[in-house]
Structures are given as C-alpha cells and as structure tokens.
Design a protein around this motif. Sequence first.
Motif, mmCIF file in Angstrom:
data_model
loop_
_atom_site.group_PDB
_atom_site.id
_atom_site.type_symbol
_atom_site.label_atom_id
_atom_site.label_comp_id
_atom_site.label_asym_id
_atom_site.label_seq_id
_atom_site.Cartn_x
_atom_site.Cartn_y
_atom_site.Cartn_z
ATOM 1 N N ASP A 172 10.857 1.341 2.736
ATOM 2 C CA ASP A 172 11.771 2.360 2.220
ATOM 3 C C ASP A 172 11.232 2.983 0.938
ATOM 4 N N ARG A 173 10.698 2.140 0.050
ATOM 5 C CA ARG A 173 10.124 2.644 -1.205
ATOM 6 C C ARG A 173 8.930 3.543 -0.912
ATOM 7 N N MET A 174 8.173 3.195 0.124
ATOM 8 C CA MET A 174 7.012 4.007 0.469
ATOM 9 C C MET A 174 7.441 5.369 0.982
ATOM 10 N N PHE B 251 -1.902 -7.917 -0.991
ATOM 11 C CA PHE B 251 -2.713 -6.953 -1.725
ATOM 12 C C PHE B 251 -1.916 -5.677 -1.979
ATOM 13 N N PRO B 252 -2.281 -4.924 -3.023
ATOM 14 C CA PRO B 252 -1.693 -3.600 -3.171
ATOM 15 C C PRO B 252 -2.025 -2.756 -1.937
ATOM 16 N N LEU B 253 -1.098 -1.858 -1.578
ATOM 17 C CA LEU B 253 -1.376 -0.978 -0.435
ATOM 18 C C LEU B 253 -2.379 0.095 -0.833
ATOM 19 N N LEU B 254 -2.181 0.661 -2.034
ATOM 20 C CA LEU B 254 -2.980 1.811 -2.468
ATOM 21 C C LEU B 254 -3.639 1.528 -3.813
ATOM 22 N N LYS C 179 2.125 3.015 -6.554
ATOM 23 C CA LYS C 179 1.153 2.088 -7.118
ATOM 24 C C LYS C 179 1.593 0.634 -6.976
ATOM 25 N N SER C 180 2.909 0.455 -6.835
ATOM 26 C CA SER C 180 3.413 -0.916 -6.799
ATOM 27 C C SER C 180 3.629 -1.415 -5.377
ATOM 28 N N LEU C 181 3.370 -0.579 -4.365
ATOM 29 C CA LEU C 181 3.592 -1.012 -2.988
ATOM 30 C C LEU C 181 2.633 -2.143 -2.636
#
Lengths: 589, 589
Positions: free
Chosen positions: A458-460, A430-433, A469-471
């Motif tokens: 790392d991206r987060m 699922f998306p995180l956010l 949005k893509s996490l």
Amino acid sequence: MHYRTHHCGELRLADAGKEVKLSGWVQISRDFGGLTFVDLRDRYGITQLVFNMDDNEALCEQARGLGREFVISVEGIVRERSNKNPNRDTGDVEIDVRVLSILNASEVPPFTIEEESDGGDDLRMKYRYLDMRRDPVKEKILFRSQLAFETRRYLIDQAFVEVETPVLIKSTPEGARDFVVPSRMNQGQFYALPQSPQTFKQILMIAGFDRYFQIVKCFRDEDLRADRQPEFTQIDCEMSFVSREDVLQTFEGLTKHLFQKLIGIELPAFPRMSYDEAIHHYGSDKPDLRFGMMIRDLSSMARGHGFNVFDQAEIVAGIVAAGQAAAYSNKDINKLTDWVKRPQIGAKGLVYVKYNEDQTFKSSIGKFYDDAVLKSWCEAIGAVPGDLVLVLSGEKDKTLKQLGELRLEMGRRMELMDPNDFKPLWVLDFPLLEWDEEAERFHAMHHPFTAPKEHDIDRMLSGDHETMKSLRADAYDLVLNGAEIAGGSIRIHDRSLQEKNFDLLGFTPEEAREQFGFLMGAFEYGAPPHGGIAFGFDRLCALMKGSQSIRDFIAFPKNNTGRDVMIDAPAMVSKEQLDELGLALKKAD
Amino acid sequence: MHYRTHHCGELRLADAGKEVKLSGWVQISRDFGGLTFVDLRDRYGITQLVFNMDDNEALCEQARGLGREFVISVEGIVRERSNKNPNRDTGDVEIDVRVLSILNASEVPPFTIEEESDGGDDLRMKYRYLDMRRDPVKEKILFRSQLAFETRRYLIDQAFVEVETPVLIKSTPEGARDFVVPSRMNQGQFYALPQSPQTFKQILMIAGFDRYFQIVKCFRDEDLRADRQPEFTQIDCEMSFVSREDVLQTFEGLTKHLFQKLIGIELPAFPRMSYDEAIHHYGSDKPDLRFGMMIRDLSSMARGHGFNVFDQAEIVAGIVAAGQAAAYSNKDINKLTDWVKRPQIGAKGLVYVKYNEDQTFKSSIGKFYDDAVLKSWCEAIGAVPGDLVLVLSGEKDKTLKQLGELRLEMGRRMELMDPNDFKPLWVLDFPLLEWDEEAERFHAMHHPFTAPKEHDIDRMLSGDHETMKSLRADAYDLVLNGAEIAGGSIRIHDRSLQEKNFDLLGFTPEEAREQFGFLMGAFEYGAPPHGGIAFGFDRLCALMKGSQSIRDFIAFPKNNTGRDVMIDAPAMVSKEQLDELGLALKKAD
C-alpha cells in the motif's frame, strides 16, 4: 586396438601375477643402472613400471629414453613391490614391463606437472591443458562435475524440472552491460546473451512448471575485477505457490545436502539476519560470521566532550580487536590509520583506545576523554583488559561500511577466517529501491521483478518519494563466510504492481512495454505467486573447497581483459563476415 | 502464507475426510444450479472442487464467477465422489470447498488449454506460456528434463566428467557460419559462439580427463530450414585411449539404457553398415531400417536392349513396392513420375514394371523389354506377383540418392514407418574428404580433426589427388529411423597428420596455425589417442517420443527466421551500445 585392461589407479596386491596393459603419461623416469623405474600417470592415479636391464636390454634402453609427459602403453605382469609406497593406492605393486609402445612423444613441458608448479600464471593459462594435468587443478574440475550432478540429483528428487532457456535473447538496458550478437537474418538487429534467465523462469512459472531449475551459463560485459568472469554459471531456480519461508527451507536443504555429500560437513540450521541488522552490526550486507567483532554504536557516549570530530559526526562506532592492545605499537596504529584512509576504504582517520592488561588506557583522543569515560566505552563495547578498540566516525552509511572493512581486515590479520570453517547466514528484508544521488533516480536493489514486502504494498502504491526509500523487498541472500553465494526474492506477479515498479525505476510505459511487455502480458493470463533464487556456482565450488579464487574451478577461464589466452580469443573476423552482418568497424578517433 | 498442503495430482480415496488446501488454475467451471464444479489444475494433475449453493450461497456465487485460467487457492474437505472418474488419478475424490481465494485473474486465453488446441502455430508461439500449460507440450518439456538427467546419471556412473567449455570462443571459417559477439574491451575483435566444443573436448583429453561429456548449447548461423534452430543442444562426449569399438560399445550402451529407462523399450544389439553399403542399398547415409525395400542394381540386365536411356546410364537400379502393382493406376504412376521429377529429387523420369497377380507384366518400357526379360528383372530384384518395381537410371551417385528418396516416399505411402518402432544402426567408414566440384577443393566429410582409417594413413601422407578421394575416415554415425542422432570419430592426435589434413583442406600453414595453433601445439605435449561422439539432444528427444518436430521439446524455440516471437528478439540496440563496441550499422544499398 585395446589400449588398456586397467587404469593407473586400479591395481592392488590382489592383482599380483596378472598380465595387464596400461596407458598413460610418463610422470617421471628414474634410471638406477640395472633397473629403470617409470611412474605412469592417468586421471585415476599413478602406477610404477619397472624395466630390467638383465631381462631385456633393448626395452630398458627404450624406457631410459622416455621423457616427461610422453604418452605410452605398456604390457607386463603385476607384482608385489619390495619397497611399498603407503601414500599411493597402487603403492603395493609395480608392473614388470614386457612390451612398451610410445603412443606420442612430448616436448619438455614449460613448467612442472606437480602438486606445486614452477609455472607463472600467464604460462599456466596459455598451456591450460598442462596445468589441468596437475592434481590440484584436476581435482577442482572433478569436484565441479560432482557438485553439479549432486545439485541436479537433489533438485530433481524434489520435483524440480531442469528447463533450458535460450541463450540468444533480447538486450535490456537495466542492470549490467549485455553482450550482443548481431543477427544476419534480421540485419541491424541484435540478440543479447542473458545476464540471467530471470524473465524466462518467471514465464515458466506462469506456464505452470511449478518448480524449475537450471545450471546455466550467464554473461555480463563488465570491466573485469579480479576473479570476475564474463561468462559464469548459476544454479538458477524458481518455485510457484510459495512464500519466502518455502524458498529458504528448500535451498537451505540443498546447501546442507551438498556440504554433507561433497565435503562431509554437517551445517546447522542457518541463522537469519535482517539487512538493517547486518549493516549495523557488520557494516556489510554479507557478514562473515566466522568471527564476532561486531560493530557497536558509541555515538551518545562520544558526544559532548569537546571533541569536534565526534560531536559533528552522524555516527561514532567501533569494534574490539580482542587481545591486540599490546600487539599494536604507535607505528602499527599509524599504518592501520593509513590503511583505513586508502581511497578504497575512505575513512578520514582512525581513533584507538587501548585497554591495557594493567587496566590503564591509552588513546589517540585521551585529552578529550579521561580514563573513566574510556572505561565506560570499553564496557559498553565489550572490551576487556588487553583489547584494542578501534573507532571510526562520520556519515552513518559510510562509517558503518568502513568499519565493516576494518573488521574484515582485523579478522584477516588475527587469522579468524579459517577457510574450512563454514558459517552460512540468510540476510533478509533488503530495501526495495536504492536512491542514486548522481543519476537522481531509483535503482532496483535486487532487480525490477522483486516484490515489496506484503505490508509495504500500500505504501508503495500511494506513498511519496521519501516513503519509497523505506520500502522493504521480499528478497534474501544466502551468505557464506562473507561471500554472497545465492540471492533471490519473491517476485511481483501482478501487472499493476509491476507497472508501478517500472514507473518508480524511471521507465516510461512505452519502455516498460517494449522491453518487458511479454512478461506483463503473461501476468494477465493467470500468473501464480512465485519466487526463486540463483546460486553463483563458480563461487560455491571455490568456497566449498576453501579456495579464494574461482578461476581454477573453471576449465577454460578468461583473463582480466576478457581474453582466452590459450585459444587467443577474441580475434579479428573477416570483412566478409562483417558485410554479411551489415556491420562496419568504427575508426578509432 | 502457505498456498497448499497438497498438489492437484495427489489426493486419493484414502485422504477422504482430510482438511486440505490446494492452489492452481481453473481448467473449467460447470454450473449445475445447486452445485458448481470446478476442475483445478496444476503441473501434477487435476482435482475436482465442489461448491454447494445450499451450504454457502456467497461462496458458490464466487465460484460461478471464476473464468478459465484464473489462479485460485481453496481450502476444504476431501470426500469420495459419487460419480468417479477412472481416467484421472484423483478421480475418486473431490474437495468440498469452504474457503476460496482468487490469487490472480486471467483474461480469456487466445486458444484452448486442452490436449488439442484451437490455436494456430503463430499464436501458440507468441503465448508460449499458455501453450506450455497444455499436456502434450508440458509432457515433452518434462521428458527432456528426465532424459538429460538420466544421460548424466549413466555417463557419470561410467566415470565420465561433465566439464563446462566456454561459450565465448574464437570464430573459425571452417564449417557453418558462426554467430559472433563484439568485444568491448578488445575493440574491433569478436568472440564466436561455439558450433560445438570440438577443440575444447580434445584439449580436455590432452589434459588427461580421460572421459568427458557435456550437455551443451551449440550455435549455428544458418538459413533455417524447417525444424532447425540457431541454438541447439548436444550430448557431447570424448574418451581417451580408445579405438572405434570402445566408443561404439559405450554409446550403444547409453542409447539402450535411455530407451529402456525412459520409454521401456529394449533395443537389440545395433546392426552396423559401411557408408558404401548404406549408399548402395538405401541411397542414403542414414538408412531407415524400419522397412526393407533395398535398392538393387539392374545395370547389366538393363543394357543392350536398345533402350538408349538405360544403355547410356552409369547405373540402372530399382526398388520393389511390395503388393502395390494393382494399387497404382496409370494416373498414379504419372503422379509419382512428377514427384521424382521435382527439383528437390531431380530424376529425369521413372520406369515402372508391374508384376501382376496373374503373372503378366506391364511396364512403361515394354516395347524394349519382353516379359521374359522383365521376369528376370523381377526375380533378380526379389519381386513377386502383385509387386510394383520402380526403376531409375543415370549418374550413379545421383540415381542412388533419388532412389533413396523414392524408397522413403513409398515407405511413407505404404505406412511402413511406425514412429513407435525403433531401428538403430551404426553407419561406419565414411569417406575422409569430399571433393567440392564448384569450389575445386576438399571439404572434411565429418570435420578436420577426424582421423583416417589406420590403414589409409600412408596413402594419405603420400598419395595423389585421386587417392585422397578414396580415403576412409574412422568416423561413425548412429542412425535411428532414418535420422542421424549421433556422429563422431576417432581423432587425429599427431601434429604432422593434422597438418597434412589442414593442407588437404586448403589451409595455408599460416591459416592453420592462426586458427588451430593451440590444438596443434597441444599435440606436442603428449596427446593421447582419443575419439568421441555428439548426440543431437533435441532430435533424440523428439524421436524417442515418436514426434516429427523438435520444436515442442524446446521450451522457447525460435521461428524460421530466427526470431523469438514471444520476447520479440532480435531487436534494435541503442547507438550508445554500438558506440561502446566501436561498431556502426551499414546503410542498406
């Protein structure tokens, strides 16, 4: 005093000749002149009683006076029935009654205590104790008890510990609205009832309990939709030193065990699907896999033919209603168009393509697309002669969701959703956010303690707003027949990552500390990697028994305004009670 | 990622040579120059890890840096230990570590995570997750889980059904104070949290469920004494078509089963005692039968000797402290006199008679009673040379209660109360009503739903005020080592008798109907005879493990002001929350 030697579901032909004593309720009394028959009922079954005018006139007269639902106790002799009832376990015998005691009389019940009752919903809720005497309701409550026990047995065999977490906890503004409980000893302060034991089960992992579960009441002060209850029950679980695979294996095991043990269904290995795939192919994060009818993207084929609506749409996509071409008249199509245009669905219109049995085509957009094009669509989407193709277009997210609803509606109409067919599915990644356009902030898709996928950390920590949005989260739902029966995630166990997540969710450091300081503090004293899941227990009961409604699986449910109409709660409390709590009611404006 | 192949309590000599992976907490790290030993702990046990400077210097250096409570994961080879530890299940082996990963660091814990901790109560409560890592606390929480499961298994085998009753119910002024929950959807109205599911379990009997149980959270907003919790857990049970004997047999069976199964104790048949007998012989309705020291009435022997205090007393009674004559100096007697005069006990004074080893007598009232009289007292009360007789006098009820307290105190001092000696007792035939002198009204001794003894029903329906004081209830308590672990009764199942009872308890018909109308209504639709019991689950856990305090058997207990100091609840809520509920805080005066 002994009220019974046997219960009403127990006696068999082998018991003939025994002197017995039974107690129970009068299901029905039938007077045949010389003989009076009474069906005596208890939780376990029904046994036929016989009173004979020739043997004992007074006793028989007494039996004739018995009303429905009278509570009686009888002594007599078991004997073989001449007209056996093969539909009843006790159908080979009856009791030749010698002594009859009326333990309690009964008013005439306001509805029939039968398999099918003539009572309306409101009446049955008010007299819940009478409704629960009916087999269908009784069986559901008994099933729930068995399901809970079997869950406990399985999890305890797997080294899980059941730990009771507190009911009087602290209110947190994240998530749904809390019920609050004013504290008398700490005036002006409030406890909250838990929406879930989330932070406590994480604390238990940090405390080293390794495998926790609890079948536990949770509370949400929401505006109640049909079939939502302000108090509901979860099978709440958490495990330490696990990755996603461990959690999925463990609870796939539990689910299979429960289906096998309780309803004799052997479920195969559960398929898995990413959130993205579920949305693209089923327009839903909880696909109902009892039928196919997958959504197909027609965008590239649909554009460039002069049909403005499709040319400007972010997506054009459709589903195939197999064999439905002939079944849908123009009028039917118009009705279906109205259905997708209802505000709950929100589509702007509906395009159809009929691939007729004679291989001709009929479509609402035939003037833009000739038969050759329509045929290529049908081939792309997997339609064959006789099928009806239904197409929606527009903004991508909305259109897929609308197609998902349309797919379910067609599934219902085509009777593709057998309640006794069980199709489980893990939905993953699922998306995180979730970005909330209106509030201009992120919400946690699952909850604020969910870990991002490891490759997204790392991206987060360093990414920009769009990156967020893509996490993807290490979260998973267990879906059964289009309903989410369980959801969970691997949790964050690192203080700085948790702080970053709170920050993304718009918490100031002070707010985060005030509300969740104890958890972030605990992360500093050796928090193990951990993750878990929670099953909606009421829903699981209902689904396993092929029922649409959870209400009958709850002994004392509340209605849509949160009222218990049997006890008439909530209710006013005295001024003294409010004074003690330091509270006053506000006058309505 | 797999975090472990085994847990830390699992490896044995037979595993030597295996490659394994373990995860857990660093209990201790010891550096012996060339070798570093680390004890790795999880819920299941401790396994020794070895790091060798000669084999891998960098790894060994890394191990030396590990602090207490770091969470690590290691891979290595199981090998036989040269210096075995026979006190540990894994004590024959150690892990020769090849790979070490630090999963999470830890601050230095604020107290030691050992059998005995150096942390004070407050600190241990605040860092409950660290306290629960200690074996004594962990074991208690695990025990509770086992006890709950075994209770369920036993009752379900006996055809009991576990039914969840609602948590959001209606406030009733009878009994202790309710916690209330404001309703947002029904503004100005409140739910209450249940003090017990009493009325619901009776409704379930009327609904025909026959045998109900539930392990259930209950709530009481009381000023907390030590070892009372605002939320507590009951094993709540109810049965239909039963008399007292059925209930006693069933739950004596449960109790014996739990003792046998959980702690290996075979309890003999439980003795029974009437309430009157308990009060007269033990000065308490929950006698501790681990020792004798019964109270004896000396009134008739004590009167008429010119000692005014005794002549005017309603009762003169005493106990024998066996072998304590020589142990109590005048100073000791004075101290004991001060003890009985404390306001909590409330005696006016203490009379002693020492029956010395040489058969002489010494008494504080020697000038009124000569040795022959004192000897006759001693014979009547069962004292022998060497014994100390302690006598109190005054109003009967108070004096017996004071003697009961004195008896317990002497039992403590003489170490007659071994926590691992278990002496159960049924106390029967409680008064139905208690007269409250101050409020000039009756209270229900058990609760308003308790049935009078059958032979007292006529007297209850027609008797005068004084008669009411003598009514006996069909109520029973299960007492263990001086603590009530369960209490219950046969219930009223007749509307008119229930109405009479409410009337005696000072309810107007309107109040009775408003609060309990649903139950009295249910009595009109075929209520079966029924009765039940509820066990205090927290207390049962504590007693079975020989513990004085229930607190450690609760994962997240509250302190004496009802606060959860770990999460810091209760807490303020926002004005918006209050507005939504239509509530305002009153200003303190």
